[in-house]
Design a protein around this motif. Sequence first.
Motif, PDB file in Angstrom:
ATOM      1  N   ALA A   1       0.943  -1.225  -0.116  1.00  0.00           N
ATOM      2  CA  ALA A   1       0.027   0.038  -0.023  1.00  0.00           C
ATOM      3  C   ALA A   1       0.892   1.357  -0.039  1.00  0.00           C
ATOM      4  O   ALA A   1       2.044   1.167   0.644  1.00  0.00           O
ATOM      5  CB  ALA A   1      -0.957   0.103   1.335  1.00  0.00           C
ATOM      6  N   PRO A   2       0.440   2.249  -0.695  1.00  0.00           N
ATOM      7  CA  PRO A   2       1.288   3.349  -0.766  1.00  0.00           C
ATOM      8  C   PRO A   2       1.448   4.163   0.654  1.00  0.00           C
ATOM      9  O   PRO A   2       0.388   4.246   1.254  1.00  0.00           O
ATOM     10  CB  PRO A   2       0.570   4.496  -1.890  1.00  0.00           C
ATOM     11  CG  PRO A   2      -0.738   3.866  -1.892  1.00  0.00           C
ATOM     12  CD  PRO A   2      -0.705   2.411  -1.589  1.00  0.00           C
ATOM     13  N   VAL A   3       2.558   4.635   0.902  1.00  0.00           N
ATOM     14  CA  VAL A   3       2.896   5.184   2.297  1.00  0.00           C
ATOM     15  C   VAL A   3       2.489   6.749   1.986  1.00  0.00           C
ATOM     16  O   VAL A   3       3.029   7.503   1.162  1.00  0.00           O
ATOM     17  CB  VAL A   3       4.208   4.958   2.884  1.00  0.00           C
ATOM     18  CG1 VAL A   3       4.271   5.973   4.103  1.00  0.00           C
ATOM     19  CG2 VAL A   3       4.241   3.431   2.924  1.00  0.00           C
ATOM     20  N   ALA A   4       1.741   7.376   2.643  1.00  0.00           N
ATOM     21  CA  ALA A   4       1.268   8.667   2.801  1.00  0.00           C
ATOM     22  C   ALA A   4       2.372   9.388   3.304  1.00  0.00           C
ATOM     23  O   ALA A   4       3.093   9.045   4.479  1.00  0.00           O
ATOM     24  CB  ALA A   4      -0.121   9.098   3.377  1.00  0.00           C
ATOM     25  N   ALA A   5       2.889  10.645   2.468  1.00  0.00           N
ATOM     26  CA  ALA A   5       4.045  11.494   2.955  1.00  0.00           C
ATOM     27  C   ALA A   5       3.272  12.271   4.282  1.00  0.00           C
ATOM     28  O   ALA A   5       2.299  12.454   4.531  1.00  0.00           O
ATOM     29  CB  ALA A   5       4.175  12.474   2.118  1.00  0.00           C
ATOM     30  N   PRO A   6       4.484  12.322   5.375  1.00  0.00           N
ATOM     31  CA  PRO A   6       3.989  12.753   6.575  1.00  0.00           C
ATOM     32  C   PRO A   6       3.489  14.432   6.442  1.00  0.00           C
ATOM     33  O   PRO A   6       4.158  15.278   5.370  1.00  0.00           O
ATOM     34  CB  PRO A   6       4.971  12.887   7.500  1.00  0.00           C
ATOM     35  CG  PRO A   6       6.164  12.623   6.457  1.00  0.00           C
ATOM     36  CD  PRO A   6       5.679  11.905   5.420  1.00  0.00           C
ATOM     37  N   VAL A   7       2.602  14.726   7.160  1.00  0.00           N
ATOM     38  CA  VAL A   7       1.813  16.164   6.883  1.00  0.00           C
ATOM     39  C   VAL A   7       2.490  17.090   7.971  1.00  0.00           C
ATOM     40  O   VAL A   7       2.320  16.690   9.279  1.00  0.00           O
ATOM     41  CB  VAL A   7       0.477  16.136   6.743  1.00  0.00           C
ATOM     42  CG1 VAL A   7      -0.038  17.404   6.716  1.00  0.00           C
ATOM     43  CG2 VAL A   7      -0.233  15.105   5.680  1.00  0.00           C
ATOM     44  N   ALA A   8       3.184  17.973   7.523  1.00  0.00           N
ATOM     45  CA  ALA A   8       3.865  19.050   8.373  1.00  0.00           C
ATOM     46  C   ALA A   8       2.601  19.629   9.373  1.00  0.00           C
ATOM     47  O   ALA A   8       1.579  20.182   8.699  1.00  0.00           O
ATOM     48  CB  ALA A   8       4.801  19.926   7.954  1.00  0.00           C
ATOM     49  N   PRO A   9       2.844  19.673  10.674  1.00  0.00           N
ATOM     50  CA  PRO A   9       1.510  20.775  11.354  1.00  0.00           C
ATOM     51  C   PRO A   9       1.576  21.862  10.874  1.00  0.00           C
ATOM     52  O   PRO A   9       2.607  22.453  10.629  1.00  0.00           O
ATOM     53  CB  PRO A   9       2.149  20.623  12.720  1.00  0.00           C
ATOM     54  CG  PRO A   9       3.594  20.243  12.538  1.00  0.00           C
ATOM     55  CD  PRO A   9       3.756  19.502  11.640  1.00  0.00           C
ATOM     56  N   PRO A  10       0.547  22.593  10.886  1.00  0.00           N
ATOM     57  CA  PRO A  10       0.676  24.123  10.573  1.00  0.00           C
ATOM     58  C   PRO A  10       1.530  24.972  11.291  1.00  0.00           C
ATOM     59  O   PRO A  10       1.324  24.842  12.622  1.00  0.00           O
ATOM     60  CB  PRO A  10      -0.833  24.396  10.610  1.00  0.00           C
ATOM     61  CG  PRO A  10      -1.568  23.606  11.446  1.00  0.00           C
ATOM     62  CD  PRO A  10      -0.685  22.362  11.387  1.00  0.00           C
ATOM     63  N   LYS A  11       2.084  25.930  10.846  1.00  0.00           N
ATOM     64  CA  LYS A  11       2.742  26.636  11.580  1.00  0.00           C
ATOM     65  C   LYS A  11       1.853  27.791  12.417  1.00  0.00           C
ATOM     66  O   LYS A  11       0.970  28.402  11.878  1.00  0.00           O
ATOM     67  CB  LYS A  11       3.529  27.815  10.727  1.00  0.00           C
ATOM     68  CG  LYS A  11       4.851  26.893  10.134  1.00  0.00           C
ATOM     69  CD  LYS A  11       5.712  27.774   9.228  1.00  0.00           C
ATOM     70  CE  LYS A  11       6.605  26.974   8.479  1.00  0.00           C
ATOM     71  NZ  LYS A  11       7.817  27.904   7.529  1.00  0.00           N
TER      72      LYS A  11
END
Length: 209
Positions: free
Chosen positions: A157-167
Amino acid sequence: MDNTPPDPTADPLADAVYALREEGYVVNRPLPGALLVEGRFLNPERIALHAAGEAGDATLGVWAVSRENDWTLVAWSRPDLVTITQRGAAVPRWRHRRLPPAMRPDAQTFLEGGASPHDIVTTPKHRPTDAAREVLAGLGITEPEPPGWEPPPPPPAPVAAPVAPPKPRRTRVPAAKPVSTRGKPDPVVNVCPTCFMAIPATGICDNCG
């Protein structure tokens, strides 16, 4: 080792077995009328069609399994030519053709894999016909997959790229105004020099007059 070609009258599949082994392929016979061919080839459909052509008009089934674990089953019972091909994790593709008397299963048009006037078209495409299933049943084949074949594992399964928390938004806080330390001067009170009491606004001490 005896390399004398076999007598096809004793075994209708003998010519096909001999030709395949001459090419260096491993040939087994899981059913009386079916062959299982394995080798380092990449196009199993061509190998299975060639084997069916070597058998002439003999009824047979040929599984060919490539080095990539792709496979093709060719079931040949003149005039019906059935090919079932599996590549990777795709759904097996069925193709049913009815050949004229002079045409062999290994005709060039079939080896190239394209459509031909002899194809029996199905809707949707590449689905088994009842007649194709009957050809397999006549050979004792209940499932199109090669004996002992294991399907490839599903792709990861494709691994989703980590989403950076909003600044966090920077909120400007207004600078506090400096508080003045200068207060109002204390009022000057006139005091009577005699009794030291505060003198009212009249300027006359209430005690001393």
